[in-house]
Design a protein around this motif. Structure first.
Motif, PDB file in Angstrom:
ATOM      1  N   HIS A 261       0.818  -1.155   0.012  1.00  0.00           N
ATOM      2  CA  HIS A 261       0.272  -0.107   0.067  1.00  0.00           C
ATOM      3  C   HIS A 261       0.869   1.105   0.027  1.00  0.00           C
ATOM      4  O   HIS A 261       1.651   1.248   0.830  1.00  0.00           O
ATOM      5  CB  HIS A 261      -0.958   0.106   1.177  1.00  0.00           C
ATOM      6  CG  HIS A 261      -2.041   0.933   1.032  1.00  0.00           C
ATOM      7  ND1 HIS A 261      -1.833   2.413   0.854  1.00  0.00           N
ATOM      8  CD2 HIS A 261      -3.264   0.793   0.825  1.00  0.00           C
ATOM      9  CE1 HIS A 261      -3.219   3.054   0.856  1.00  0.00           C
ATOM     10  NE2 HIS A 261      -3.957   1.919   0.605  1.00  0.00           N
TER      11      HIS A 261
ATOM     12  N   THR B  17      -8.416  -5.997   1.991  1.00  0.00           N
ATOM     13  CA  THR B  17      -9.674  -4.818   2.145  1.00  0.00           C
ATOM     14  C   THR B  17     -10.057  -4.729   0.511  1.00  0.00           C
ATOM     15  O   THR B  17      -9.502  -4.667  -0.301  1.00  0.00           O
ATOM     16  CB  THR B  17      -9.142  -3.573   2.684  1.00  0.00           C
ATOM     17  OG1 THR B  17      -8.248  -2.898   1.701  1.00  0.00           O
ATOM     18  CG2 THR B  17      -8.431  -3.695   4.290  1.00  0.00           C
TER      19      THR B  17
ATOM     20  N   TYR C 142     -20.016  -8.939  -3.844  1.00  0.00           N
ATOM     21  CA  TYR C 142     -19.258 -10.571  -3.935  1.00  0.00           C
ATOM     22  C   TYR C 142     -20.302 -11.811  -3.598  1.00  0.00           C
ATOM     23  O   TYR C 142     -19.583 -12.784  -3.827  1.00  0.00           O
ATOM     24  CB  TYR C 142     -18.132 -10.507  -3.072  1.00  0.00           C
ATOM     25  CG  TYR C 142     -16.970  -9.353  -3.502  1.00  0.00           C
ATOM     26  CD1 TYR C 142     -16.043  -9.537  -4.312  1.00  0.00           C
ATOM     27  CD2 TYR C 142     -17.157  -7.983  -2.816  1.00  0.00           C
ATOM     28  CE1 TYR C 142     -15.144  -8.671  -4.785  1.00  0.00           C
ATOM     29  CE2 TYR C 142     -16.429  -6.875  -3.259  1.00  0.00           C
ATOM     30  CZ  TYR C 142     -15.252  -7.507  -4.139  1.00  0.00           C
ATOM     31  OH  TYR C 142     -14.511  -6.298  -4.877  1.00  0.00           O
TER      32      TYR C 142
ATOM     33  N   GLU D 279     -13.670   1.958   3.321  1.00  0.00           N
ATOM     34  CA  GLU D 279     -13.709   3.298   3.358  1.00  0.00           C
ATOM     35  C   GLU D 279     -15.145   3.976   3.736  1.00  0.00           C
ATOM     36  O   GLU D 279     -15.313   5.045   4.361  1.00  0.00           O
ATOM     37  CB  GLU D 279     -13.196   3.991   2.030  1.00  0.00           C
ATOM     38  CG  GLU D 279     -11.817   3.610   1.605  1.00  0.00           C
ATOM     39  CD  GLU D 279     -11.970   3.003   0.301  1.00  0.00           C
ATOM     40  OE1 GLU D 279     -12.532   2.228  -0.266  1.00  0.00           O
ATOM     41  OE2 GLU D 279     -10.787   3.659  -0.592  1.00  0.00           O
TER      42      GLU D 279
END
Ligand SMILES: Cc1cc2nc3c(=O)[nH]c(=O)nc-3n(C[C@H](O)[C@H](O)[C@H](O)COP(=O)(O)OP(=O)(O)OC[C@H]3O[C@@H](n4cnc5c(N)ncnc54)[C@H](O)[C@@H]3O)c2cc1C
Length: 212
Positions: free
Chosen positions: A9, A144, A152, A189
């Motif tokens: 990340h 994440t 999904y 988020e």
């Protein structure tokens, strides 16, 4: 036990980084040895090519797998690859912490695999899956997503099992790892700060008992 944690990340204050730092802290507090590869912070170059090697078997035509076999027998991997291979050989458990990007790992992590998981050192003819060269080791994907869990389950996306299959079976199990149940957190988020804190607590609790 010996644990390698790989983070893919670019932002040190991201939620993925928080998962990574909480894993390091929890595992150390529980008496484990931890080594890390924070790929962006290391400025890891994910691009494969001649730079993977310090000498060449064939200067005229580049074939990565034949150069890997040659490098394995002649100590000819570049230093950045040797350092990462040593960490993987060292660990009992390898954790990958990453955001799902385009239904896969971020390119920097894929490039890390392309360079580090070399033929001859990580796999070879007949040395795959149950007979894999890294057979005694475990791996855990901690992921994440931006999309909510329902996407999904009910949409064209496909399940996370399907999405992670190429990573689990085509990379990790291929070289012999046993892959633990993935740690997947959806819509990271969009949930509240409290919910994210609960995710971190749940993660720490899981890691405390990871070898039981
Ligand atoms: C190129 C690309 C491709 C993508 N492809 C997909 C895809 O295929 N499928 C999909 O579902 N999504 C996809 N996404 C979305 C991506 O998966 C998410 O953006 C990512 O998972 C979010 O994780 P993060 O660490 O970046 O979150 P951040 O944005 O870094 O963090 C989320 C929130 O957590 C907060 N936070 C940080 N630390 C803490 C802490 N300690 N405690 C509480 N809160 C904290 C942050 O301040 C922020 O508000 C894609 C994104 C990109 C950029």
């Amino acid at each position: 036990m010996k644990i390698l944690i790989v983070l893919a990340h670019p932002e040190p204050q991201s939620f993925n980084a928080a998962m990574y730092y909480s894993a390091i802290k929890t595992l150390l507090e529980n008496g484990h040895e931890v080594r890390t590869s924070d790929l962006y912070q290391m400025n890891f170059n994910p691009v494969s090519g001649r730079q993977n090697f310090t000498s060449a078997k064939n200067e005229a035509y580049f074939s990565q797998q034949s150069e890997e076999l040659f490098a394995y027998g002649n100590n000819a991997f570049a230093d950045d690859i040797v350092a990462e291979q040593d960490k993987v050989f060292w660990c009992d458990l390898m954790i990958w912490q990453f955001p799902l990007w385009w239904f896969s790992v971020p390119a920097i992590l894929k490039g890390w695999v392309d360079k580090v998981f070399a033929m001859g050192s990580f796999y070879d003819n007949g040395r795959i899956y149950d007979n894999g060269m890294l057979k005694s080791k475990k791996a855990l994907l901690s992921v994440t997503t931006g999309g909510p869990e329902k996407n999904y389950v009910t949409t064209k996306y496909g399940s996370t099992n399907q999405i992670l299959h190429p990573i689990q079976t085509g990379i990790l199990e291929f070289v012999g790892f046993s892959v633990l149940q993935s740690e997947i957190h959806f819509s990271i988020e969009r949930i509240t700060d409290e919910e994210r804190k609960a995710v971190l607590e749940k993660w720490e609790k899981r890691l405390k008992n990871i070898f039981i």
